[in-house]
Scaffold this motif. Sequence first.
Motif, PDB file in Angstrom:
ATOM      1  N   PHE A 130     -16.700 -13.230  -4.479  1.00 24.57           N
ATOM      2  CA  PHE A 130     -15.470 -12.465  -4.224  1.00 24.57           C
ATOM      3  C   PHE A 130     -14.453 -13.614  -3.679  1.00 24.57           C
ATOM      4  CE2 PHE A 130     -18.635  -9.031  -3.375  1.00 24.57           C
ATOM      5  CZ  PHE A 130     -17.955  -7.965  -3.898  1.00 24.57           C
ATOM      6  N   ILE A 131     -14.708 -14.406  -3.117  1.00 22.89           N
ATOM      7  CA  ILE A 131     -13.507 -15.574  -3.072  1.00 22.89           C
ATOM      8  C   ILE A 131     -12.840 -15.751  -4.320  1.00 22.89           C
ATOM      9  CG2 ILE A 131     -13.078 -17.758  -2.507  1.00 22.89           C
ATOM     10  CD1 ILE A 131     -14.966 -17.710  -0.017  1.00 22.89           C
TER      11      ILE A 131
ATOM     12  N   PHE B 179     -11.004 -12.597  -5.604  1.00 24.85           N
ATOM     13  CA  PHE B 179      -9.403 -12.289  -4.909  1.00 24.85           C
ATOM     14  C   PHE B 179      -8.492 -13.554  -5.306  1.00 24.85           C
ATOM     15  CE2 PHE B 179      -9.562  -8.697  -2.310  1.00 24.85           C
ATOM     16  CZ  PHE B 179     -10.681  -8.165  -2.584  1.00 24.85           C
ATOM     17  N   LEU B 180      -8.985 -14.706  -5.457  1.00 25.93           N
ATOM     18  CA  LEU B 180      -7.869 -15.867  -6.015  1.00 25.93           C
ATOM     19  C   LEU B 180      -7.352 -15.312  -7.113  1.00 25.93           C
ATOM     20  CD1 LEU B 180     -10.023 -18.987  -4.837  1.00 25.93           C
ATOM     21  CD2 LEU B 180      -7.726 -18.093  -3.822  1.00 25.93           C
TER      22      LEU B 180
ATOM     23  N   LEU C 127      -7.168 -12.400  -8.406  1.00 24.48           N
ATOM     24  CA  LEU C 127      -6.209 -11.356  -8.393  1.00 24.48           C
ATOM     25  C   LEU C 127      -4.803 -11.707  -7.929  1.00 24.48           C
ATOM     26  CD1 LEU C 127      -8.736  -8.544  -6.929  1.00 24.48           C
ATOM     27  CD2 LEU C 127      -7.779  -8.667  -9.160  1.00 24.48           C
ATOM     28  N   ALA C 128      -4.815 -12.651  -6.828  1.00 26.93           N
ATOM     29  CA  ALA C 128      -3.710 -13.192  -6.461  1.00 26.93           C
ATOM     30  C   ALA C 128      -2.895 -13.913  -7.549  1.00 26.93           C
ATOM     31  CB  ALA C 128      -4.033 -14.261  -5.168  1.00 26.93           C
TER      32      ALA C 128
ATOM     33  N   LEU D  46      -1.128 -11.584  -9.422  1.00 26.73           N
ATOM     34  CA  LEU D  46      -0.138 -10.611  -8.825  1.00 26.73           C
ATOM     35  C   LEU D  46       1.406 -11.422  -9.052  1.00 26.73           C
ATOM     36  CD1 LEU D  46      -1.202  -9.866  -5.275  1.00 26.73           C
ATOM     37  CD2 LEU D  46      -0.861  -8.365  -6.995  1.00 26.73           C
TER      38      LEU D  46
ATOM     39  N   GLY E 263      -6.662  -7.917 -12.887  1.00 24.96           N
ATOM     40  CA  GLY E 263      -6.066  -7.365 -11.827  1.00 24.96           C
ATOM     41  C   GLY E 263      -4.685  -6.597 -12.535  1.00 24.96           C
TER      42      GLY E 263
ATOM     43  N   GLU F 255      -3.970  -2.645 -11.834  1.00 26.68           N
ATOM     44  CA  GLU F 255      -2.755  -1.825 -11.308  1.00 26.68           C
ATOM     45  C   GLU F 255      -2.095  -1.072 -12.299  1.00 26.68           C
ATOM     46  OE1 GLU F 255       0.233  -4.694 -10.295  1.00 26.68           O
ATOM     47  OE2 GLU F 255       0.793  -3.712  -8.240  1.00 26.68           O
TER      48      GLU F 255
ATOM     49  N   VAL G 246      -5.075  -7.466  -1.636  1.00 30.87           N
ATOM     50  CA  VAL G 246      -5.555  -8.963  -2.157  1.00 30.87           C
ATOM     51  C   VAL G 246      -5.449  -9.940  -0.866  1.00 30.87           C
ATOM     52  CG1 VAL G 246      -5.125 -10.821  -3.691  1.00 30.87           C
ATOM     53  CG2 VAL G 246      -5.068  -8.485  -4.366  1.00 30.87           C
TER      54      VAL G 246
ATOM     55  N   LEU H 180      -8.342 -11.957   1.074  1.00 36.73           N
ATOM     56  CA  LEU H 180      -8.424 -13.397   1.158  1.00 36.73           C
ATOM     57  C   LEU H 180      -8.698 -13.790   2.456  1.00 36.73           C
ATOM     58  CD1 LEU H 180      -5.697 -14.574  -1.334  1.00 36.73           C
ATOM     59  CD2 LEU H 180      -8.291 -15.026  -1.636  1.00 36.73           C
TER      60      LEU H 180
ATOM     61  N   PHE I  89     -12.197 -13.110   3.753  1.00 39.96           N
ATOM     62  CA  PHE I  89     -13.241 -14.043   2.987  1.00 39.96           C
ATOM     63  C   PHE I  89     -13.198 -15.223   3.651  1.00 39.96           C
ATOM     64  CE2 PHE I  89     -12.944 -10.746  -0.539  1.00 39.96           C
ATOM     65  CZ  PHE I  89     -13.908 -10.085  -0.226  1.00 39.96           C
TER      66      PHE I  89
END
Lengths: 503, 146, 174
Positions: free
Chosen positions: A167-168, A171-172, A174-175, A178, A438, A442, C60, C64, C67
């Motif tokens: 998950f880390i 989400f990195l 996905l960031a 963005l 990602g 959206e 998001v 982060l 986590f």
Amino acid sequence: MDLILDGFATALTPENLLFAALGVLLGTAVGVLPGIGPAMTLALLLPVTYSVGADSAIIMFAGIYYGGMYGGSTTSILLNTPGESSSVITAIEGNKMAKAGRAAQALATAAIGSFVAGSIATVLLWIVTPWVADIVVTLGSPSYFALMVLALFAVTAVLGSSKLRGFIALFLGLAVGLVGTSTGQARLTFGQPLLADGIDIVVVAVALFAIGEALWVAAHLRRKPLEIIPVGQPWMSKDDWRRSWKPWLRGTAFGFPFGALPAGGAELPTFLSYATEKRLTRHPEEFGKGAIEGVAGPEAANNASAAGTLVPLLALGLPTTATAAIMLVALQGYGFQTGPTLMDDHPDLVWGLLASLFVANALLLVLNLPMAPLWAKLLRIPRPYLYAGILFFASLGAYSVNFQAFDLALLLVIGTLGFFMRRFGIPVLPLIIGVILGPKLEEQLTTALQISEGDVSTLWSEPVAVVVYVVIALVLVAMTAAGLRRPAESTPTPADDKEMIER
Amino acid sequence: MSTPSNPGNPGNPGTTGSVVVAYSADRYGETAVAHAAEQARKEGARLVVVNATLGSSLVDNRFAHDADIAALHDRLTAEGLEVVVRHDVVNDVADAVVAAADEEQASLIVVGIRHRSPVGKLLLGSVAQKIILTAHCPVLAVKPSS
Amino acid sequence: MSVPTTTPTTRPPRPVVDKAQYGLAGFLVLAGGYVLLDAAGLHDGFADQPVQPYTLPYVVGAGLVLFGILLAVATARGDRPEAEEGEDIDLTQGTDVRTVGLLALVLIANIALIDLLGWAITGALLFAGAAIVLGSRNWIRDIAVGVALSVGSWYFFYVVLGVPIPAGILDGVL
């Protein structure tokens, strides 16, 4: 049927045949070489291929994909160093066979098994992919959105041993996805106009797969040479054939469905195939000492699963392996709208690719059986040149996107991130898939809510979406329950079996 | 990483001096070992087998497998020689051989030599040549009978 | 897809904490915090934008941060990373910081000089520098191979792909 024939017409033009052969040879070479895999190779080639026709590039990529697996199994048999998790199982019996003087037979059953499995799986692809695409194309945005969430979730949580680290990574990713001004406002651009169009996915892929990997290997370079087992021309006796053909077929049956599922991967089917062959064999005494069934089955499963991953890629636009992710990047780079409509919009491209898989498979067998001793020579390349070459081509690739030093700085920053991800055991795959999916997520959400005029309940208004969310919820509950029972202990996975392999 | 696989020998009163052989796991190395063994037997000297690699590539065919080195050691010992094996990853193969000769107070270094193409001479340094030029004792260069 | 490393067979009774992992946790919290801060600065979208530009960033960023905190907790409870294995990797020895640092410097030099000198020169320096850092000891050969690669790739892009890479000070020479 006409579509397949048209596909072969595309795949068999001299130019595309040449690209397929080039891909197969390049793929095998990088599969054999330490430290380079097919995903890194595709990433490095991305910038160059945009100057070639889309069909040629994709056909070459397919050749690299298949060739990489072939090369990987060669080294796991001769050196007992499985480069990728999918060839870990092959190494168990394969290296034992080689040590017992049966390297030629191990390589032969791996190569012919890969061909058999790849061919059957390719035919299955011809049937399954259009069928799945036809179903998915009728689904609305809410269901498609749910499927994307499922794919992200599956790649993150089901594969890999540490869910938290998955998950880390996601989400990195996905960031990173963005960054840019796609919504009309600048997000995460640090006021830097060069970031307005977002971070080029080519730079991200090259940084993670090439720079991160090269730095990581450089930090832990193996000093003592490995003991390679000399090999001649691969061949099999009649008895070997008799013992191999059933495992090939059973391996294919395990591999394809797992590959085609969103949470695919080759680890589970190769492991299942190995366990099955061990149970069914008439030579149980040979298992652990070099049983040919233990090479034939998992190798077939590995290849069939690799072919299977093209189902979600082509029919849904959802990649489930690193190599598939880069192929999706390539398709998007050519401006294709990936997703269920790809097959209808660009039948020539998709069917050319599907036909060329067959061609690549046949080329692999014809070219590689005689060349096995030659490939082993590649291992003598001095590693300073190998890794300096990777850094060189990675820099060239990132620079050639816009010819801006800024991209090279990004390359170094994200490459450093890739280095630390390897240090902390954070998987790279969820990150790259997060970057790719990602923005699409959206977009899909926006489409769904535009149709419903902002009513959020539309997201669970379709039965398929509901089923998908229930599946995700069930898996989450099961994972949490398992996590609570055994806190702070690394989850045992088939990984435990890997530790048995001597190094 | 370790060296003499035959410990507890230095200063053994039975033998005087030593013969160092630069061994590579091919027919050139075999020839060199054969000649060196003969010399060691004649002189009653210790035989020091040096098999080294830079470790710069994943596979080095001239670097013998552990099992083969053990077999070589056993074979030579069975022939009645006192054998020391240095099987190492080093920074320079020629330097390692010369250093071994200095440490073991060798009276002779034996190397196998091979024919090299002009391109090969241009691109690659020669281990044998560097040993010959830097050694502090006589060097015997041998080649397999073709 | 990391293959697990061989963890020491005898696990010590008290969990050994990988302190460096707190650094990663801190980085995640900081990065998540920055994403949240950035999201807070966004305005409402246009009328036809049912998903606000800040919706996904909030999710998001919060993820982060969450986590990062979970990782810190897991670290304190003895969770240790499984560093990635590979064909060419020997994890039994520690990280060779010097080599990695020097490689990073070579890459930085490339970034700093590429606009001035052009790829044909910096590419060759990049290759030769990296090879030397990685333990190659034949300087002349390293530079020769580097020059062949960089000039070759320049002409490959120019002639085969039809893309001129900026030539830097060699403008007009190549």
